[in-house]
Enzyme design. Structure first.
Site, PDB file in Angstrom:
ATOM      1  N   HIS A  15      -3.294  -6.340  -4.466  1.00 36.54           N
ATOM      2  CA  HIS A  15      -2.238  -5.507  -5.053  1.00 36.54           C
ATOM      3  C   HIS A  15      -1.142  -6.389  -5.606  1.00 36.54           C
ATOM      4  O   HIS A  15      -0.821  -7.442  -5.044  1.00 36.54           O
ATOM      5  CB  HIS A  15      -1.666  -4.510  -4.040  1.00 36.54           C
ATOM      6  CG  HIS A  15      -1.276  -5.120  -2.733  1.00 36.54           C
ATOM      7  ND1 HIS A  15      -2.198  -5.455  -1.760  1.00 36.54           N
ATOM      8  CD2 HIS A  15      -0.063  -5.445  -2.216  1.00 36.54           C
ATOM      9  CE1 HIS A  15      -1.568  -5.956  -0.726  1.00 36.54           C
ATOM     10  NE2 HIS A  15      -0.272  -5.980  -0.974  1.00 36.54           N
ATOM     11  N   ASP A  47       5.623   1.969  -3.543  1.00 38.00           N
ATOM     12  CA  ASP A  47       5.470   1.364  -2.217  1.00 38.00           C
ATOM     13  C   ASP A  47       6.182   2.236  -1.181  1.00 38.00           C
ATOM     14  O   ASP A  47       7.289   2.720  -1.413  1.00 38.00           O
ATOM     15  CB  ASP A  47       6.065  -0.052  -2.217  1.00 38.00           C
ATOM     16  CG  ASP A  47       5.637  -0.845  -1.009  1.00 38.00           C
ATOM     17  OD1 ASP A  47       4.883  -1.823  -1.178  1.00 38.00           O
ATOM     18  OD2 ASP A  47       6.049  -0.489   0.116  1.00 38.00           O
ATOM     19  N   HIS A 106       2.781  -6.373  -6.418  1.00 37.45           N
ATOM     20  CA  HIS A 106       4.073  -5.720  -6.234  1.00 37.45           C
ATOM     21  C   HIS A 106       4.859  -5.847  -7.541  1.00 37.45           C
ATOM     22  O   HIS A 106       4.976  -6.961  -8.090  1.00 37.45           O
ATOM     23  CB  HIS A 106       4.889  -6.411  -5.137  1.00 37.45           C
ATOM     24  CG  HIS A 106       4.294  -6.362  -3.764  1.00 37.45           C
ATOM     25  ND1 HIS A 106       4.722  -5.479  -2.786  1.00 37.45           N
ATOM     26  CD2 HIS A 106       3.319  -7.109  -3.174  1.00 37.45           C
ATOM     27  CE1 HIS A 106       4.040  -5.683  -1.673  1.00 37.45           C
ATOM     28  NE2 HIS A 106       3.186  -6.667  -1.875  1.00 37.45           N
ATOM     29  N   GLN A 147       0.381 -11.111   3.389  1.00 30.85           N
ATOM     30  CA  GLN A 147      -0.467 -10.004   2.958  1.00 30.85           C
ATOM     31  C   GLN A 147      -0.834  -9.186   4.185  1.00 30.85           C
ATOM     32  O   GLN A 147      -1.317  -9.728   5.183  1.00 30.85           O
ATOM     33  CB  GLN A 147      -1.742 -10.521   2.268  1.00 30.85           C
ATOM     34  CG  GLN A 147      -2.604  -9.381   1.736  1.00 30.85           C
ATOM     35  CD  GLN A 147      -3.814  -9.856   0.943  1.00 30.85           C
ATOM     36  OE1 GLN A 147      -4.074 -11.054   0.843  1.00 30.85           O
ATOM     37  NE2 GLN A 147      -4.563  -8.904   0.391  1.00 30.85           N
ATOM     38  N   SER A 148      -0.595  -7.890   4.117  1.00 30.78           N
ATOM     39  CA  SER A 148      -0.898  -7.012   5.255  1.00 30.78           C
ATOM     40  C   SER A 148      -2.005  -6.019   4.937  1.00 30.78           C
ATOM     41  O   SER A 148      -2.654  -5.512   5.853  1.00 30.78           O
ATOM     42  CB  SER A 148       0.362  -6.266   5.700  1.00 30.78           C
ATOM     43  OG  SER A 148       0.854  -5.460   4.652  1.00 30.78           O
ATOM     44  N   VAL A 149      -2.208  -5.719   3.654  1.00 28.70           N
ATOM     45  CA  VAL A 149      -3.292  -4.813   3.253  1.00 28.70           C
ATOM     46  C   VAL A 149      -4.282  -5.640   2.429  1.00 28.70           C
ATOM     47  O   VAL A 149      -3.917  -6.188   1.380  1.00 28.70           O
ATOM     48  CB  VAL A 149      -2.753  -3.628   2.422  1.00 28.70           C
ATOM     49  CG1 VAL A 149      -3.898  -2.729   1.995  1.00 28.70           C
ATOM     50  CG2 VAL A 149      -1.718  -2.830   3.219  1.00 28.70           C
ATOM     51  N   ASN A 191       0.933 -11.318  -2.603  1.00 26.44           N
ATOM     52  CA  ASN A 191       0.828 -12.013  -1.326  1.00 26.44           C
ATOM     53  C   ASN A 191      -0.653 -12.229  -1.047  1.00 26.44           C
ATOM     54  O   ASN A 191      -1.419 -11.255  -0.944  1.00 26.44           O
ATOM     55  CB  ASN A 191       1.475 -11.180  -0.212  1.00 26.44           C
ATOM     56  CG  ASN A 191       2.962 -11.033  -0.409  1.00 26.44           C
ATOM     57  OD1 ASN A 191       3.636 -11.945  -0.882  1.00 26.44           O
ATOM     58  ND2 ASN A 191       3.509  -9.866  -0.057  1.00 26.44           N
TER      59      ASN A 191
HETATM   60  P1  DGP Z   1       1.534  -6.821   1.446  1.00 24.20           P
HETATM   61  O1  DGP Z   1       2.425  -7.208   2.568  1.00 24.20           O
HETATM   62  O2  DGP Z   1       1.644  -7.729   0.233  1.00 24.20           O
HETATM   63  O3  DGP Z   1       0.096  -6.650   1.895  1.00 24.20           O
HETATM   64  O4  DGP Z   1       2.057  -5.398   0.943  1.00 24.20           O
HETATM   65  C1  DGP Z   1       1.528  -4.173   1.376  1.00 24.20           C
HETATM   66  C2  DGP Z   1       2.459  -3.111   0.900  1.00 24.20           C
HETATM   67  O5  DGP Z   1       1.802  -1.867   0.996  1.00 24.20           O
HETATM   68  C3  DGP Z   1       3.747  -2.998   1.715  1.00 24.20           C
HETATM   69  O6  DGP Z   1       4.877  -3.298   0.893  1.00 24.20           O
HETATM   70  C4  DGP Z   1       3.780  -1.549   2.173  1.00 24.20           C
HETATM   71  C5  DGP Z   1       2.740  -0.882   1.323  1.00 24.20           C
HETATM   72  N1  DGP Z   1       1.996   0.179   1.997  1.00 24.20           N
HETATM   73  C6  DGP Z   1       1.312   0.052   3.154  1.00 24.20           C
HETATM   74  N2  DGP Z   1       0.728   1.233   3.464  1.00 24.20           N
HETATM   75  C7  DGP Z   1       1.061   2.102   2.475  1.00 24.20           C
HETATM   76  C8  DGP Z   1       0.761   3.474   2.246  1.00 24.20           C
HETATM   77  O7  DGP Z   1       0.061   4.145   3.002  1.00 24.20           O
HETATM   78  N3  DGP Z   1       1.289   4.029   1.131  1.00 24.20           N
HETATM   79  C9  DGP Z   1       2.058   3.323   0.235  1.00 24.20           C
HETATM   80  N4  DGP Z   1       2.526   3.976  -0.832  1.00 24.20           N
HETATM   81  N5  DGP Z   1       2.361   2.017   0.427  1.00 24.20           N
HETATM   82  C10 DGP Z   1       1.857   1.432   1.540  1.00 24.20           C
END
Ligand code: DGP
Length: 119
Positions: free
Chosen positions: A105, A36, A107, A99-101, A92
């Site tokens: 996924h 992450d 964690h 959840q942001s992406v 999330n």
């Molecule tokens: P969530 O909030 O559950 O959607 O977690 C998204 C996670 O993704 C957050 O902990 C940061 C990670 N993340 C976002 N963009 C990138 C990226 O470009 N590269 C990597 N390695 N992680 C990322």
């Protein structure tokens, strides 16, 4: 309440396609695991399916084996990182759950004392 989902490929699709770099710790035909970019613990990995399922709640019966595989890969990458006996697996689901992406996924978090309940 459900929020609109982005229709464009997410940043995780670009990581799968190797369009942007990531620190990959596991890859197979079905999934990818990488560090992450904003770790909340000394070990913070993400396990993602290559299939672009936006949220866990969008998974179907057809994804049953894939979801099992993600759990076993989470076990493996945790063990490889030295935290196989104590880690937290977090999904999330949805914006209100942080959840942001919008590409499913898991964690994998550990290597420090974790607190409960989560925020
Ligand atoms: P969530 O909030 O559950 O959607 O977690 C998204 C996670 O993704 C957050 O902990 C940061 C990670 N993340 C976002 N963009 C990138 C990226 O470009 N590269 C990597 N390695 N992680 C990322």
């Amino acid at each position: 309440m459900n929020k609109p989902l982005p229709s464009d490929p997410t940043i995780f699709s670009k990581i799968i396609d190797k369009e942007i770099p990531a620190d990959i710790v596991h890859e197979d035909d079905l999934c990818l695991a990488f560090k992450d970019i904003m770790p909340c613990a000394p070990v913070h990995l993400l396990v993602i399916p290559k299939k672009p399922i936006p949220r866990l709640c969008d998974a179907t019966e057809a994804d049953k084996a894939l979801l099992g595989h993600l759990n076993l890969v989470a076990n493996k990458v945790a063990a490889d990182a030295g935290i196989g006996e104590a880690f937290r697996l977090v999904v999330n689901n949805g914006a209100d759950a942080c959840q942001s992406v919008f590409h499913l996924h898991y964690h994998v978090i550990g290597d420090r004392q974790l607190q409960w309940p989560p925020g």
